[in-house]
Design a protein around this motif. Structure first.
Motif, PDB file in Angstrom:
ATOM      1  N   UNK A   1     -10.070  -2.437   0.082  1.00 12.93           N
ATOM      2  CA  UNK A   1      -9.275  -1.949  -1.054  1.00 12.93           C
ATOM      3  C   UNK A   1      -9.578  -0.520  -1.481  1.00 12.93           C
TER       4      UNK A   1
ATOM      5  N   UNK B   1      -0.300  12.014   3.402  1.00 13.50           N
ATOM      6  CA  UNK B   1      -0.714  11.239   2.215  1.00 13.50           C
ATOM      7  C   UNK B   1      -0.753   9.752   2.556  1.00 13.50           C
ATOM      8  N   UNK B   2       0.262   9.286   3.283  1.00 16.11           N
ATOM      9  CA  UNK B   2       0.245   7.884   3.715  1.00 16.11           C
ATOM     10  C   UNK B   2      -1.030   7.580   4.493  1.00 16.11           C
TER      11      UNK B   2
ATOM     12  N   UNK C   1       0.698   8.886  -7.635  1.00 15.40           N
ATOM     13  CA  UNK C   1      -0.419   9.438  -6.860  1.00 15.40           C
ATOM     14  C   UNK C   1       0.122  10.470  -5.869  1.00 15.40           C
ATOM     15  N   UNK C   2       1.192  10.090  -5.192  1.00 12.52           N
ATOM     16  CA  UNK C   2       1.792  10.988  -4.206  1.00 12.52           C
ATOM     17  C   UNK C   2       2.241  12.296  -4.877  1.00 12.52           C
TER      18      UNK C   2
ATOM     19  N   UNK D   1     -11.614   0.670  -3.743  1.00 10.19           N
ATOM     20  CA  UNK D   1     -12.017   0.914  -5.142  1.00 10.19           C
ATOM     21  C   UNK D   1     -13.435   1.472  -5.225  1.00 10.19           C
TER      22      UNK D   1
ATOM     23  N   UNK E   1       0.835  -1.197   0.000  1.00 10.42           N
ATOM     24  CA  UNK E   1       0.000   0.000   0.000  1.00 10.42           C
ATOM     25  C   UNK E   1       0.873   1.250   0.000  1.00 10.42           C
ATOM     26  N   UNK E   2       0.211   2.394  -0.098  1.00 10.08           N
ATOM     27  CA  UNK E   2       0.909   3.686  -0.189  1.00 10.08           C
ATOM     28  C   UNK E   2       1.985   3.858   0.881  1.00 10.08           C
TER      29      UNK E   2
ATOM     30  N   UNK F   1       1.500   4.237  -6.864  1.00 10.70           N
ATOM     31  CA  UNK F   1       1.575   5.054  -5.643  1.00 10.70           C
ATOM     32  C   UNK F   1       2.478   6.278  -5.758  1.00 10.70           C
ATOM     33  N   UNK F   2       3.647   6.097  -6.371  1.00  4.05           N
ATOM     34  CA  UNK F   2       4.565   7.246  -6.405  1.00  4.05           C
ATOM     35  C   UNK F   2       3.968   8.377  -7.240  1.00  4.05           C
TER      36      UNK F   2
ATOM     37  N   UNK G   1      -8.665   1.010 -10.033  1.00  2.00           N
ATOM     38  CA  UNK G   1      -8.722   1.513  -8.657  1.00  2.00           C
ATOM     39  C   UNK G   1      -8.760   3.028  -8.602  1.00  2.00           C
TER      40      UNK G   1
ATOM     41  N   UNK H   1      -5.902   0.331  -2.383  1.00  5.89           N
ATOM     42  CA  UNK H   1      -4.900  -0.530  -3.019  1.00  5.89           C
ATOM     43  C   UNK H   1      -4.827  -0.238  -4.518  1.00  5.89           C
TER      44      UNK H   1
ATOM     45  N   UNK I   1      -4.193   7.778   2.131  1.00  6.44           N
ATOM     46  CA  UNK I   1      -4.272   6.963   0.914  1.00  6.44           C
ATOM     47  C   UNK I   1      -3.989   5.474   1.131  1.00  6.44           C
ATOM     48  N   UNK I   2      -3.584   5.097   2.329  1.00  6.65           N
ATOM     49  CA  UNK I   2      -3.176   3.713   2.552  1.00  6.65           C
ATOM     50  C   UNK I   2      -4.348   2.735   2.492  1.00  6.65           C
ATOM     51  N   UNK I   3      -5.556   3.243   2.617  1.00  3.22           N
ATOM     52  CA  UNK I   3      -6.731   2.371   2.482  1.00  3.22           C
ATOM     53  C   UNK I   3      -7.049   1.987   1.054  1.00  3.22           C
TER      54      UNK I   3
ATOM     55  N   UNK J   1      -8.816   8.723  -6.603  1.00  2.00           N
ATOM     56  CA  UNK J   1      -9.143  10.138  -6.807  1.00  2.00           C
ATOM     57  C   UNK J   1     -10.087  10.651  -5.726  1.00  2.00           C
TER      58      UNK J   1
END
Lengths: 728, 161
Positions: B44, B122-123, B139-140, B46, A674-675, B136-137, B99, B130, B126-128, B104
């Protein structure tokens, strides 16, 4: 009109609107069928009178950016205005040639023909203009959707010439642009589907809806080969249509046949899911009920203790092991893995009046078409397979068992049926990436280099899915990082062993390269450590001398022999990228791995440490040489994704089976990275235009897990020889 | 049961069982297929939607619990967050894209309550969600870029005022 002399279409459509060839009422979200446009010089280009260019993608999009890449290549040679290019998705049809989107080879197989497709259309537009204006062809240029004649000052938009161009014979030979002339090829173009995706309009297999469509959720037997002995009728409820029993696959091999189970058919998904959850089913027995992953791994490791089938043997390994020197040996083990695409398998089928139409997220619509035709005993031409976007695939969606389920149920129900797999179905009824074990033994000199090397690998072969007799790993599985390692040793032997599993195994992104790269890269690191050597320096020395290398058992097509110089270059590049020679922080290590697969060269360095008993990856660096590439940003994205995919399997990837049943069920017990654990990734794509295009989707994954194991050794002094990596 | 719902600013009516998750109400009954099924267990992300402005897992949200609340989905996100959608698109954030609706929605919710999120923020936010493709990079980076854009715009508006 002399039809033989004109291009495929000898008539013009009055409007500039594409007509979808769907027999069913057209809905905005249905994937494309055949395109009809004013000017269609070939399968990939259609130009309408309004100037709209429709490029047909015959390969499936699953995130690797192939639809964009195909459009880039065609539009470049056509010299189209990018804003006027649209995409259509080809149905499964042999006329497109190979459509099996698998093996990281879409560009390799199609680059030149796509360029010719665009160039042909461009030439014909110039010819049409030259004839119309009565000027020599050589004086007519085509640029950015416009044909022009400088001498007379005349010009015309492509659309204006579509009708005239369609009357011309299609030239057999065209010239392609030089690299310097490329406007889209080799450029970081934005993906064509991003706009739809970011607005919730991306259309996946699960999103297709047909009039009068029923939804099916199938409760499958927990073990392979079992069927339904007894099922109690559920209480009637609104929306429930009924149950259908599906027989298990024939014992000859599960192949892509439906798995035995009970289908709950309903007017909506929630009703089907709710009833499925409450069903009480008794299953028939199967020999696979005795299968367990733990005994399998133990058996694989036991097999490594005695000689397997010899694949390659030079010098005298046994004599070398009897001589004096430092000896090193190690056993590695990796578990079963699931594909886990974010979109669980889903397919819509409509079997009606001797015809079958399918809308699904499949990687190979053409073989799906053949299978459906065979399954229904229906002529191929009556089967129409339309491809949606694939919500991830990684090899799972090249196995169309879920399509055949939908086909079977639609045939019985006489209605269109959507089969929706749940995540639990996906985890428990996958075609698993095979568990494996490797044994490496070497005599090592004072520099850490092997003077003798024995390699053994054992795993259940993918061929067991197709044949009840298959046992040994196939040659193509062994050529994935086992028999084709780039190291030359004067005494070297390679052996393999196989076993029949009680589950379906199948190819997953990077396939056998995952475990072979893991054991070889960690063992090489162990040799370096034994010699007290810098891992990268040591590896560069270990590489075979010279340029192209013939590898045992491997008969690469011309231009695809492993090029040691290119391998060396990505290693040097990743050393630079990661600032490898920097001072290490206390408790943090850098780990290196390199692998050649799918004709590409990838070197990875990871920075990692142990944090509360779990590996923490703080940085990642990837150098890729994939030859000619269409979109460097896509290449970078695939490497970034490969790091995450590789870390998911290295940290948490493990599917276990007991009593023939898979023990995991969803993301809570089969977690994905995950992130919060995704490291920054720096990618270098080697400018390698002019060489043959090589793979991008898969080759990034194999070096990741061994780079992590090596980084953790550097950080902690502990060797991790099994995946997933866990504290002892 | 008949439910009147407010979805993306429109009032709609559906006739479904009370325990039907909003995920399937949106997808099966309202043809809003941008909200995706990924796990059915809330793992996840989604299927992320907004309920009265708060993010919710629509697979865990029975229709009976949201009948008088404002529901918003990915299909409407670009109206209020055009820059976010634009940056997502321009930076090639999506790979398979399945996803990304959820990503978004989660990113927009983060930016709504925190105009300069740190990596740790952000972690946490956004960690919820998948992403199997591993975007991920990007998105960050996209979240940081939108935050920086908003800050610049805010700064120039203040300068103008």
């Amino acid at each position: 009109m002399n039809i033989a002399n004109v291009s495929r279409r000898n008539f013009l459509k009055g409007s500039g609107v594409f007509v979808l060839g769907a027999a069913l009422p057209a809905r905005a979200n249905l994937p494309d069928g055949s395109i009809t446009a004013a000017f269609e010089p070939n399968l990939f280009v259609a130009l309408d009178t309004d100037g709209t260019v429709t490029v047909t993608s015959h390969r499936s999009e699953m995130g690797q950016g192939i639809r964009t890449a195909i459009a880039q290549v065609v539009a470049d040679e056509l010299d189209a205005d990018w804003s006027r290019v649209k995409l259509a998705q080809a149905p499964g049809d042999a006329k497109y040639g190979d459509q099996n989107t698998d093996g990281s080879r879409s560009i390799l197989m199609n680059y030149d023909r796509l360029r010719d497709a665009g160039a042909t259309a461009r030439l014909m537009l110039r010819q049409a203009a030259a004839a119309k204006w009565g000027v020599p062809l050589e004086e007519v240029s085509a640029e950015n959707h416009m044909v022009a004649h400088a001498g007379s000052g005349q010009s015309a938009d492509y659309g204006e010439l579509a009708a005239d161009a369609s009357m011309l014979p299609v030239p057999e030979k065209v010239s392609r642009k030089s690299e310097a002339e490329h406007r889209f090829i080799g450029k970081p173009v934005v993906h064509v589907d991003n706009g739809d995706i970011a607005r919730g309009k991306g259309n996946y297999g699960a999103d297709v809806k047909l009039p009068n469509m029923a939804t099916a959720v199938i409760v499958r037997c927990p073990w392979l080969g079992g069927g339904v002995a007894k099922v109690a009728d559920p209480a009637p409820r609104p929306g429930l249509i009924g149950l259908e029993v599906i027989d298990p696959a024939p014992p000859a091999g599960p192949m892509f046949a439906p798995w035995g189970g009970v289908a709950v058919l309903a007017e909506d998904t929630w009703t089907a899911l709710s009833v499925a959850r409450e069903l009480e089913i008794e299953w028939t027995a199967s020999p696979n009920q005795s299968f367990g992953s733990e005994p399998l791994t133990a058996e694989l490791k036991a097999m490594l203790e005695s000689p397997g089938q010899t694949l390659f043997d030079i010098g005298n390994v046994d004599a070398a092991f009897d001589s004096d020197g430092q000896e090193l040996s190690a056993v590695y083990a990796t578990p079963f893995l699931g594909h886990m695409p974010m979109e669980p398998p889903a397919a819509v089928a409509s079997v009606e009046d001797g015809k079958c139409q399918v809308f699904a997220s499949v990687q190979d619509p053409q073989s799906t078409r053949g299978l459906v035709s065979q399954y229904l005993s229906m002529p191929l031409e009556n089967v129409d397979i339309r491809v949606t976007l694939l919500g991830g695939a990684f090899g799972r969606k090249s196995k169309p068992d879920f399509v055949l389920e939908a086909v079977e149920l639609s045939k019985r129900l006489k209605r269109p049926v959507r089969v929706q797999w749940t995540r639990e179905d996906d985890v428990r009824h996958d075609y698993y990436h095979a568990a494996s074990a490797q044994f490496h033994r070497a005599m090592v000199d004072e520099k850490g280099h092997p003077t003798a090397w024995l390699q053994r690998t054992a795993f259940p072969s993918i061929t067991t899915v197709f044949s009840g007799q298959a046992l040994m790993p196939a040659e193509w599985e062994l050529e994935m990082g086992f028999t084709n390692l780039p190291y030359r040793v004067s005494n070297q032997r390679m052996e393999s062993a196989g076993i029949r599993p009680g589950v379906r195994v199948g190819w997953m992104r990077s396939v056998c390269n995952i475990f072979h790269s893991f054991s070889a890269n960690v063992f090489a690191d162990e040799m370096a450590a034994l010699g007290g050597r810098d891992a990268i320096e040591h590896r560069l020395e270990m590489l075979a001398e010279g340029g192209e290398m013939e590898v045992p058992g491997m008969q690469p097509p011309p231009g695809h022999a492993m090029d040691i110089g290119r391998l060396r270059h990505v290693i040097e590049k990743v050393r630079e990228l990661s600032d490898w020679d920097r001072e290490r922080q206390e408790g943090t290590g850098l780990g290196f791995a390199v692998h050649h697969s799918f004709r590409s060269y990838v070197a990875v360095v990871l920075e990692a440490r142990m944090e509360a008993g779990r590996p923490r990856v703080t940085n990642s660096y990837v150098a890729l040489d994939c030859g000619t590439h269409v979109n460097p940003d896509t290449c970078a994205a695939q490497m970034e994704g490969a790091v995450v995919f590789g870390l998911s399997l290295a940290l948490d990837g493990e599917i276990t089976m007991k009593d023939g049943m898979v023990e995991q069920s969803n993301f809570h017990d089969y977690p994905m990275l995950r992130m919060n654990e995704a490291p920054p990734t720096t990618v270098h794509v080697v400018p390698s235009q002019g060489r043959l295009p090589a793979g991008v989707g898969e080759p990034g994954v194999p070096p990741v897990a061994p780079a992590l194991s090596n980084a953790l050794f550097a950080a902690t002094g502990t060797r991790y020889r099994s995946l997933p990596i866990r504290m002892a | 049961m008949r439910y009147e719902l407010s979805v993306n600013g429109q009032t709609v009516a559906v006739d479904v069982a009370p325990d039907t998750p909003m995920l399937w109400v949106l997808r099966d009954h309202l043809d809003l297929t941008g909200t995706k099924y990924g796990c059915g267990g809330g793992y996840c992300g989604a299927c992320t939607i907004y309920v009265d402005g708060n993010i919710a897992r629509s697979c865990q949200t029975p229709v009976s619990t949201v009948a008088d609340m404002a529901i918003s989905t990915i299909e409407a996100l670009h109206e209020n967050h055009p820059k976010l959608v634009e940056v997502w698109e321009a930076n090639n954030v999506p790979q398979c894209g399945y996803c990304q609706s959820g990503q978004l929605m989660a990113a927009a919710a983060l930016l709504d309550r925190n105009d300069s999120p740190s990596d740790a923020d952000i972690d946490a936010a956004m960690t919820g969600n998948i992403c199997r493709c591993g975007t991920y990079t990007r998105i960050r980076a996209a979240i940081h870029e939108v935050a920086a854009y908003d800050a610049t715009r805010k700064g120039s508006e203040e300068d103008a005022a």
